[in-house]
Design a protein around this motif. Sequence first.
Motif, PDB file in Angstrom:
ATOM      1  N   ASP A  21       0.805  -1.220   0.000  1.00  0.00           N
ATOM      2  CA  ASP A  21       0.000   0.000   0.000  1.00  0.00           C
ATOM      3  C   ASP A  21       0.843   1.278   0.000  1.00  0.00           C
ATOM      4  OD1 ASP A  21      -2.356  -1.456   0.020  1.00  0.00           O
ATOM      5  OD2 ASP A  21      -2.439  -1.539   2.204  1.00  0.00           O
ATOM      6  N   ALA A  22       2.126   1.164   0.282  1.00  0.00           N
ATOM      7  CA  ALA A  22       3.003   2.338   0.216  1.00  0.00           C
ATOM      8  C   ALA A  22       3.332   2.619  -1.249  1.00  0.00           C
ATOM      9  CB  ALA A  22       4.273   2.099   1.013  1.00  0.00           C
ATOM     10  N   ARG A  23       3.193   3.879  -1.659  1.00  0.00           N
ATOM     11  CA  ARG A  23       3.483   4.237  -3.044  1.00  0.00           C
ATOM     12  C   ARG A  23       4.888   4.827  -3.117  1.00  0.00           C
ATOM     13  NH1 ARG A  23      -0.218   8.005  -4.168  1.00  0.00           N
ATOM     14  NH2 ARG A  23       1.156   9.742  -4.641  1.00  0.00           N
ATOM     15  N   ILE A  61       8.079   8.876  -1.364  1.00  0.00           N
ATOM     16  CA  ILE A  61       7.316   7.791  -0.768  1.00  0.00           C
ATOM     17  C   ILE A  61       6.048   8.349  -0.127  1.00  0.00           C
ATOM     18  CG2 ILE A  61       7.378   5.893   0.888  1.00  0.00           C
ATOM     19  CD1 ILE A  61      10.467   6.009   0.690  1.00  0.00           C
ATOM     20  N   SER A  62       4.907   7.800  -0.520  1.00  0.00           N
ATOM     21  CA  SER A  62       3.610   8.181   0.046  1.00  0.00           C
ATOM     22  C   SER A  62       3.108   7.017   0.889  1.00  0.00           C
ATOM     23  CB  SER A  62       2.607   8.520  -1.064  1.00  0.00           C
ATOM     24  OG  SER A  62       3.078   9.583  -1.862  1.00  0.00           O
ATOM     25  N   LEU A  63       2.948   7.245   2.187  1.00  0.00           N
ATOM     26  CA  LEU A  63       2.581   6.183   3.110  1.00  0.00           C
ATOM     27  C   LEU A  63       1.089   6.240   3.424  1.00  0.00           C
ATOM     28  CD1 LEU A  63       5.606   6.626   5.538  1.00  0.00           C
ATOM     29  CD2 LEU A  63       5.327   4.864   3.777  1.00  0.00           C
ATOM     30  N   PHE A  69       4.642   3.657  10.142  1.00  0.00           N
ATOM     31  CA  PHE A  69       5.809   3.181   9.406  1.00  0.00           C
ATOM     32  C   PHE A  69       7.099   3.665  10.061  1.00  0.00           C
ATOM     33  CE2 PHE A  69       2.500   2.760   6.293  1.00  0.00           C
ATOM     34  CZ  PHE A  69       2.880   1.677   5.509  1.00  0.00           C
ATOM     35  N   SER A  71      11.343   3.681   8.934  1.00  0.00           N
ATOM     36  CA  SER A  71      12.346   3.380   7.922  1.00  0.00           C
ATOM     37  C   SER A  71      13.723   3.634   8.520  1.00  0.00           C
ATOM     38  CB  SER A  71      12.132   4.218   6.649  1.00  0.00           C
ATOM     39  OG  SER A  71      12.312   5.602   6.895  1.00  0.00           O
ATOM     40  N   HIS A  94       7.702   7.688  10.998  1.00  0.00           N
ATOM     41  CA  HIS A  94       6.982   8.565  10.083  1.00  0.00           C
ATOM     42  C   HIS A  94       5.617   8.958  10.638  1.00  0.00           C
ATOM     43  CE1 HIS A  94       9.822   8.137   6.756  1.00  0.00           C
ATOM     44  NE2 HIS A  94       9.947   6.879   7.127  1.00  0.00           N
ATOM     45  N   ARG A  99       4.124  11.921   3.364  1.00  0.00           N
ATOM     46  CA  ARG A  99       4.830  11.843   2.084  1.00  0.00           C
ATOM     47  C   ARG A  99       6.236  12.362   2.314  1.00  0.00           C
ATOM     48  NH1 ARG A  99       0.354  14.884  -1.376  1.00  0.00           N
ATOM     49  NH2 ARG A  99      -0.025  15.753   0.698  1.00  0.00           N
ATOM     50  N   SER A 114       5.950  -1.664   8.769  1.00  0.00           N
ATOM     51  CA  SER A 114       4.642  -1.083   9.073  1.00  0.00           C
ATOM     52  C   SER A 114       4.004  -1.867  10.216  1.00  0.00           C
ATOM     53  CB  SER A 114       3.731  -1.094   7.841  1.00  0.00           C
ATOM     54  OG  SER A 114       3.296  -2.399   7.548  1.00  0.00           O
TER      55      SER A 114
END
Length: 315
Positions: A21-23, A61-63, A69, A71, A94, A99, A114
């Motif tokens: 689902d993360a873009r 990155i769009s979460l 999340f 990282s 995050h 984003r 996540s």
Amino acid sequence: MAENGTLSFSDPDGYAAGFGDARVNLTITGAGDFKARLTRLKLTDLEIYRCCESLPRIAYISLPPEQMFLSFPVGTVSLISDGFALRNDDIVLHGRGQRTHQRSNEACQWGLISLSPEQFASCGKALTGQAIAPPQASRILRPARAEISRFQRLFAQACHLAEARQKLIERPEVARALEQEMLHAIINCLVANETYGNAKTRHHHAAVMVRFEEALDKHIDQKLSMPALCAELGVPARTLRMCCADFLGVSPTRYLLLQRLNQARSALRRADPATASVAEVARSHRFLELGRFAVTYRTTFGESPSATLQRDPQT
């Protein structure tokens, strides 16, 4: 992508699509053949990724807001997260639905985890005796050596189980024990103090960069002038140049050029060389001077556009 295991990629678009689902939008910034490995382990309340990439790149990155999340770098190669150079013992927590820009200047490895906000809250209260609220904006944390070492060891074990011991991780008692250990390690790491001195400025610059990305996406098929772009963003040109230098490592115009070059390269890789031409692809991405396009393309990616067009899409 399969729920557990490792996949290899030679196409940045295919790799970016593997994050659930993360873009993730990748802009490759260095020459050579892109190679990536993505390891994923899905547990009840945790989803763990290890990402290995062969080329320098900028990632936007769009979460999704439904999950929390983290990282972090893996190994000694530094990542730059929203303009902040991370050490290998840093963790980024995050904000919900954040984003964010992340870049590397060489081949790199990094991790993404996540977890559900409910599990985060209940586990946090059980371990610390108080509720730990999910942050509204990202926090960069540097845990104590013992806590980050434990976290890194468990992360490595989880990835090893996903890669080589799938039958073992399918046993409920093994998965449950690993997940509880990981959750405890995460909570203990997240009680660390922030490492970034001026969070207010960083969050303001991050908001400018999100608006910048939105403007680029909105005008994707149009030629943008810097004065018009800055007027739309409501920031002086100097501020935008400073933010892009910190977050992206390049100027706004260079970033836009790199995006168009990456899009052209993806189109060349997908095209049928029997029916498509370099000139056609170049024009469709607003490169009207074919000679200049070919020189810029070769300088950026280390091969000519025609060589990309002739490649086997699977390589």
